[in-house]
Motif scaffolding. Sequence first.
Motif, PDB file in Angstrom:
ATOM      1  N   THR A   1       0.786  -1.228   0.158  1.00 43.96           N
ATOM      2  CA  THR A   1      -0.108  -0.013  -0.084  1.00 43.96           C
ATOM      3  C   THR A   1       0.687   1.183   0.010  1.00 43.96           C
ATOM      4  OG1 THR A   1      -1.591  -1.395   1.314  1.00 43.96           O
ATOM      5  CG2 THR A   1      -1.835   1.150   0.944  1.00 43.96           C
ATOM      6  N   GLY A   2       1.892   1.218   0.618  1.00 45.63           N
ATOM      7  CA  GLY A   2       2.721   2.534   0.731  1.00 45.63           C
ATOM      8  C   GLY A   2       3.557   2.718  -0.718  1.00 45.63           C
ATOM      9  N   ILE A   3       3.758   1.630  -1.419  1.00 45.06           N
ATOM     10  CA  ILE A   3       4.439   1.820  -2.454  1.00 45.06           C
ATOM     11  C   ILE A   3       3.581   1.980  -3.754  1.00 45.06           C
ATOM     12  CG2 ILE A   3       4.281  -0.563  -3.535  1.00 45.06           C
ATOM     13  CD1 ILE A   3       7.724   1.481  -3.172  1.00 45.06           C
ATOM     14  N   GLY A   4       2.182   1.947  -3.337  1.00 48.34           N
ATOM     15  CA  GLY A   4       1.138   2.393  -4.475  1.00 48.34           C
ATOM     16  C   GLY A   4       0.668   1.077  -4.953  1.00 48.34           C
ATOM     17  N   MET A   5       0.811  -0.127  -4.771  1.00 44.01           N
ATOM     18  CA  MET A   5       0.140  -1.059  -5.526  1.00 44.01           C
ATOM     19  C   MET A   5      -1.062  -1.549  -4.882  1.00 44.01           C
ATOM     20  SD  MET A   5       3.208  -4.258  -5.629  1.00 44.01           S
ATOM     21  CE  MET A   5       1.942  -5.420  -6.055  1.00 44.01           C
ATOM     22  N   ARG A   6      -1.221  -1.009  -3.820  1.00 45.65           N
ATOM     23  CA  ARG A   6      -2.753  -1.388  -3.257  1.00 45.65           C
ATOM     24  C   ARG A   6      -3.336   0.050  -2.846  1.00 45.65           C
ATOM     25  NH1 ARG A   6      -3.254  -6.488  -4.796  1.00 45.65           N
ATOM     26  NH2 ARG A   6      -1.350  -7.415  -4.490  1.00 45.65           N
ATOM     27  N   GLN A   7      -4.719   0.246  -3.106  1.00 42.72           N
ATOM     28  CA  GLN A   7      -5.264   1.483  -2.983  1.00 42.72           C
ATOM     29  C   GLN A   7      -5.393   1.830  -1.522  1.00 42.72           C
ATOM     30  OE1 GLN A   7      -9.121   1.652  -4.835  1.00 42.72           O
ATOM     31  NE2 GLN A   7      -9.346   3.809  -4.325  1.00 42.72           N
TER      32      GLN A   7
ATOM     33  N   GLU B   1       4.374   4.503   9.232  1.00 38.64           N
ATOM     34  CA  GLU B   1       4.356   5.890   8.539  1.00 38.64           C
ATOM     35  C   GLU B   1       5.696   6.601   9.000  1.00 38.64           C
ATOM     36  OE1 GLU B   1      -0.441   6.554   7.976  1.00 38.64           O
ATOM     37  OE2 GLU B   1       0.545   7.118   9.834  1.00 38.64           O
ATOM     38  N   LYS B   2       5.852   6.315  10.379  1.00 40.18           N
ATOM     39  CA  LYS B   2       6.996   7.163  10.878  1.00 40.18           C
ATOM     40  C   LYS B   2       8.415   6.714  10.172  1.00 40.18           C
ATOM     41  CE  LYS B   2       9.873   6.987  15.271  1.00 40.18           C
ATOM     42  NZ  LYS B   2       9.858   6.297  16.527  1.00 40.18           N
ATOM     43  N   VAL B   3       8.826   5.533  10.072  1.00 38.37           N
ATOM     44  CA  VAL B   3      10.171   5.090   9.487  1.00 38.37           C
ATOM     45  C   VAL B   3      10.087   5.126   7.823  1.00 38.37           C
ATOM     46  CG1 VAL B   3      10.349   3.289  11.172  1.00 38.37           C
ATOM     47  CG2 VAL B   3       9.432   2.429   9.058  1.00 38.37           C
ATOM     48  N   SER B   4       8.771   5.110   7.374  1.00 36.49           N
ATOM     49  CA  SER B   4       8.869   5.277   5.866  1.00 36.49           C
ATOM     50  C   SER B   4       8.520   6.814   5.342  1.00 36.49           C
ATOM     51  CB  SER B   4       7.722   4.531   5.113  1.00 36.49           C
ATOM     52  OG  SER B   4       6.383   5.068   5.633  1.00 36.49           O
ATOM     53  N   GLY B   5       8.059   7.701   6.256  1.00 36.71           N
ATOM     54  CA  GLY B   5       7.663   9.185   5.892  1.00 36.71           C
ATOM     55  C   GLY B   5       6.457   9.079   4.891  1.00 36.71           C
ATOM     56  N   LYS B   6       5.756   7.837   4.810  1.00 35.14           N
ATOM     57  CA  LYS B   6       4.668   7.658   3.818  1.00 35.14           C
ATOM     58  C   LYS B   6       3.213   7.837   4.889  1.00 35.14           C
ATOM     59  CE  LYS B   6       6.261   6.778  -0.202  1.00 35.14           C
ATOM     60  NZ  LYS B   6       5.663   7.338  -1.545  1.00 35.14           N
ATOM     61  N   LYS B   7       2.293   8.522   4.092  1.00 35.27           N
ATOM     62  CA  LYS B   7       1.005   8.382   4.846  1.00 35.27           C
ATOM     63  C   LYS B   7       0.211   7.247   4.150  1.00 35.27           C
ATOM     64  CE  LYS B   7      -2.066  10.264   7.789  1.00 35.27           C
ATOM     65  NZ  LYS B   7      -1.793  10.117   9.297  1.00 35.27           N
ATOM     66  N   LEU B   8      -0.235   6.402   5.245  1.00 33.07           N
ATOM     67  CA  LEU B   8      -0.798   5.125   4.792  1.00 33.07           C
ATOM     68  C   LEU B   8      -2.245   5.293   4.821  1.00 33.07           C
ATOM     69  CD1 LEU B   8       0.607   2.483   4.028  1.00 33.07           C
ATOM     70  CD2 LEU B   8      -0.315   1.638   6.104  1.00 33.07           C
ATOM     71  N   PRO B   9      -3.068   5.122   3.661  1.00 38.89           N
ATOM     72  CA  PRO B   9      -4.351   4.886   3.486  1.00 38.89           C
ATOM     73  C   PRO B   9      -5.075   3.687   3.856  1.00 38.89           C
ATOM     74  CG  PRO B   9      -3.404   4.789   1.278  1.00 38.89           C
ATOM     75  CD  PRO B   9      -2.258   4.978   2.118  1.00 38.89           C
ATOM     76  N   TYR B  10      -5.905   3.662   4.868  1.00 37.02           N
ATOM     77  CA  TYR B  10      -6.502   2.579   5.388  1.00 37.02           C
ATOM     78  C   TYR B  10      -8.024   2.755   5.911  1.00 37.02           C
ATOM     79  CZ  TYR B  10      -6.249   4.482  10.156  1.00 37.02           C
ATOM     80  OH  TYR B  10      -6.045   5.148  11.263  1.00 37.02           O
ATOM     81  N   LYS B  11      -8.766   1.743   5.889  1.00 41.90           N
ATOM     82  CA  LYS B  11     -10.123   1.879   6.288  1.00 41.90           C
ATOM     83  C   LYS B  11     -10.468   0.529   7.197  1.00 41.90           C
ATOM     84  CE  LYS B  11     -12.296  -1.031   2.450  1.00 41.90           C
ATOM     85  NZ  LYS B  11     -13.068  -0.812   1.493  1.00 41.90           N
ATOM     86  N   ILE B  12     -11.505   0.989   8.030  1.00 46.28           N
ATOM     87  CA  ILE B  12     -11.654  -0.205   9.235  1.00 46.28           C
ATOM     88  C   ILE B  12     -12.692  -0.961   8.522  1.00 46.28           C
ATOM     89  CG2 ILE B  12     -12.688  -0.447  11.398  1.00 46.28           C
ATOM     90  CD1 ILE B  12      -9.985   0.813  11.533  1.00 46.28           C
TER      91      ILE B  12
END
Length: 337
Positions: A207-213, A280-291
């Motif tokens: 998800t962080g790399i953009g493969m998953r929405q 998010e802290k170690v990658s600097g990426k904001k991760l989109p997620y849903k419950i």
Amino acid sequence: MKIVVTGGLGFIGSHTVVELQNEGFEVVIIDNLSNSSREVLEGIEAITSIVPIFEEMDLRDKQSVQQFFKKHSDVSAVIHFAASKAVGESVEDPLLYYENNINTLVYVLQELQKKPASQFIFSSSCTVYGQAEKMPITENASIQIAMSPYGNTKQIGEEIITDVVRVSNINAILLRYFNPIGAHPTAHIGELPIGVPQNLVPFITQTGIGMRQELAVYGDDYPTSDGTCVRDYIHVVDLAKAHVAAMKRLLQNKNKEKVETFNVGTGTGSTVLEVINTFEKVSGKKLPYKIVGRREGDITSAYANTDKANEELGWKALSTLEDGLASAWKWEQKIRS
């Protein structure tokens, strides 16, 4: 000393092969490439400068197993990883799991039983504890009714090994893993699931790399600090080193019983949301997620008491959650570049 590693091109298997070769062992890998790639051999060679012997075969084929042990008649030590390992998939296709995880174990043990003395390490799981009544979980915790067919295959596997060892010259160690994550620090090998990942961390990195929405978080209504499930995430290199320590224990006749059991974890539990925040802290990426709703087969909480492994095996997990996630992210970036 020659050691057979079944499933040796898989995630945990490949890292264990590296650590075994680093310690001077000769390794023979068995893998059917159902959830791995032949290219992993190149990664192992890049790290160790050694190409392990590789036999492509399916352990569900009893004749192939018999032929392998005739060909490699000098082998009497096996680390058995080969198995299907996704909780959700096991609920959907239980017969696949019973065939792949039980039959293969039986066929390997049948061959080892023919030898004057054999050493066997079994890739077990904390799922055998089900939802344990007390945290952290010790090896003496009662075995609960399995929450999934996958968990049941690990319980049955342990029972089979215990029964066989009682009437044979096999000595065995059962390693109950918690949740392996990460990749080798060189990024030459790591977790490479085929298809949609069944485990949390590769789904996070994809998800962080953009493969998953977006990432699905299964349930936020568990009785935990933030409502999400708690697990013990152990760096795969630490886990691999536990196998080397266990094998040395058997080969040096330091085992105190014919079957011994050890938890392999960090001793620390982290929620799903804590893992996301740490990534998010170690990658600097904001991760989109849903419950989303809870997933069948999932338990609320599981983290290890590792005192026994620390004292008896002389082993301890050294890497942090940050280390594991940072190495997994480095691996993901490398394979997508």
